[in-house]
Design an enzyme around this catalytic site. Structure first.
Site, PDB file in Angstrom:
ATOM      1  N   ASP A  31       0.808  -0.895   0.052  1.00 57.02           N
ATOM      2  CA  ASP A  31       0.071  -0.690  -0.244  1.00 57.02           C
ATOM      3  C   ASP A  31       1.425   0.975   0.338  1.00 57.02           C
ATOM      4  O   ASP A  31       1.980   1.195   0.478  1.00 57.02           O
ATOM      5  CB  ASP A  31      -0.593   0.153   1.411  1.00 57.02           C
ATOM      6  N   ILE A  32      -0.003   2.222  -0.710  1.00 54.13           N
ATOM      7  CA  ILE A  32       0.960   3.310  -0.785  1.00 54.13           C
ATOM      8  C   ILE A  32       1.290   4.155   0.389  1.00 54.13           C
ATOM      9  O   ILE A  32       1.967   5.252   0.933  1.00 54.13           O
ATOM     10  CB  ILE A  32       0.806   4.043  -2.091  1.00 54.13           C
ATOM     11  N   ASN A  87     -12.737  -3.156   2.684  1.00 51.65           N
ATOM     12  CA  ASN A  87     -13.420  -2.040   2.896  1.00 51.65           C
ATOM     13  C   ASN A  87     -14.943  -2.417   1.576  1.00 51.65           C
ATOM     14  O   ASN A  87     -14.853  -1.690   0.841  1.00 51.65           O
ATOM     15  CB  ASN A  87     -12.918  -0.484   2.913  1.00 51.65           C
ATOM     16  N   GLY A  93     -15.462   2.916   4.605  1.00 49.71           N
ATOM     17  CA  GLY A  93     -14.558   3.225   3.531  1.00 49.71           C
ATOM     18  C   GLY A  93     -13.912   2.989   2.258  1.00 49.71           C
ATOM     19  O   GLY A  93     -12.725   2.918   1.606  1.00 49.71           O
ATOM     20  N   HIS A 100     -10.464  -5.346  -2.866  1.00 46.14           N
ATOM     21  CA  HIS A 100      -8.938  -5.736  -2.626  1.00 46.14           C
ATOM     22  C   HIS A 100      -9.318  -6.232  -1.197  1.00 46.14           C
ATOM     23  O   HIS A 100      -9.732  -5.042  -0.633  1.00 46.14           O
ATOM     24  CB  HIS A 100      -8.444  -4.157  -2.805  1.00 46.14           C
TER      25      HIS A 100
HETATM   26  P1  5GP Z   1      -9.546   0.899   0.744  1.00 42.30           P
HETATM   27  O1  5GP Z   1      -9.785   2.848   1.538  1.00 42.30           O
HETATM   28  O2  5GP Z   1      -9.959   1.595  -0.361  1.00 42.30           O
HETATM   29  O3  5GP Z   1     -10.062   0.252   1.226  1.00 42.30           O
HETATM   30  O4  5GP Z   1      -8.257   0.825   0.192  1.00 42.30           O
HETATM   31  C1  5GP Z   1      -7.689   1.467  -0.764  1.00 42.30           C
HETATM   32  C2  5GP Z   1      -6.222   1.814  -0.364  1.00 42.30           C
HETATM   33  O5  5GP Z   1      -4.996   1.234  -1.866  1.00 42.30           O
HETATM   34  C3  5GP Z   1      -5.888   2.967   0.198  1.00 42.30           C
HETATM   35  O6  5GP Z   1      -4.940   1.897   1.724  1.00 42.30           O
HETATM   36  C4  5GP Z   1      -4.714   3.487  -0.526  1.00 42.30           C
HETATM   37  O7  5GP Z   1      -3.653   4.330   0.599  1.00 42.30           O
HETATM   38  C5  5GP Z   1      -4.292   2.633  -2.069  1.00 42.30           C
HETATM   39  N1  5GP Z   1      -4.024   3.291  -2.702  1.00 42.30           N
HETATM   40  C6  5GP Z   1      -4.729   4.785  -3.208  1.00 42.30           C
HETATM   41  N2  5GP Z   1      -3.560   4.056  -4.223  1.00 42.30           N
HETATM   42  C7  5GP Z   1      -3.385   3.322  -4.519  1.00 42.30           C
HETATM   43  C8  5GP Z   1      -1.691   3.078  -5.473  1.00 42.30           C
HETATM   44  O8  5GP Z   1      -1.283   4.357  -6.500  1.00 42.30           O
HETATM   45  N3  5GP Z   1      -1.348   2.463  -5.332  1.00 42.30           N
HETATM   46  C9  5GP Z   1      -0.483   2.271  -4.303  1.00 42.30           C
HETATM   47  N4  5GP Z   1       0.627   0.602  -3.914  1.00 42.30           N
HETATM   48  N5  5GP Z   1      -2.143   2.189  -2.975  1.00 42.30           N
HETATM   49  C10 5GP Z   1      -2.563   2.427  -3.546  1.00 42.30           C
END
Ligand code: 5GP
Length: 114
Positions: A31-32, A87, A93, A100
């Site tokens: 994760d970034i 999520n 969230g 994912h």
């Molecule tokens: P959600 O909030 O949808 O459950 O999780 C999305 C996740 O994707 C977040 O933890 C966010 O930091 C990660 N994320 C979003 N854009 C990118 C990206 O461009 N690269 C990576 N490695 N992670 C990302």
């Protein structure tokens, strides 16, 4: 609000990511914006928008994602305690409209989550 499906660009390698696992069904990458020392996202190649969109035909695929998570937990040395989070939709969230699995570990994880 859910953003565009940026994970499609990671799957196509248009956007770089630190890849932890890759096979014909899924991709796992760090994760970034990590929320724990280990924070990996595991995504199917197939576009499934949310957990609520899973169908009968996805059961094997979802099992595969769990198998990859358990394998990565071993490889990343968090097998003594880790959490898997999905999520589902904005209220929970979810920001990226591509299902994912978050694999989190490397620290004590509080319960209940926020
Ligand atoms: P959600 O909030 O949808 O459950 O999780 C999305 C996740 O994707 C977040 O933890 C966010 O930091 C990660 N994320 C979003 N854009 C990118 C990206 O461009 N690269 C990576 N490695 N992670 C990302």
């Amino acid at each position: 609000m859910m953003l565009e499906n940026i994970f499609l660009k990671i799957l196509s390698k248009e956007i770089p990511a630190r890849i932890a696992h890759e096979d014909n069904l899924c991709l796992a990458f760090h994760d970034i914006n990590p929320q724990a020392p280990v924070h990996v996202l595991i995504i199917p190649r197939k576009v499934i928008r949310t957990h609520a969109d899973i169908t009968d035909s996805d059961k094997e695929l979802l099992g595969h994602l769990h198998w990859v998570a358990a394998k990565l937990a071993q490889e990343l040395q968090i097998e003594d305690g880790y959490r898997i989070v999905i999520n589902c939709l904005e209220k929970a969230g979810q920001t990226v409209p591509h299902i994912h699995m978050h694999l989190l570990g490397g620290r004590n994880l509080a319960w209940p989550p926020g």
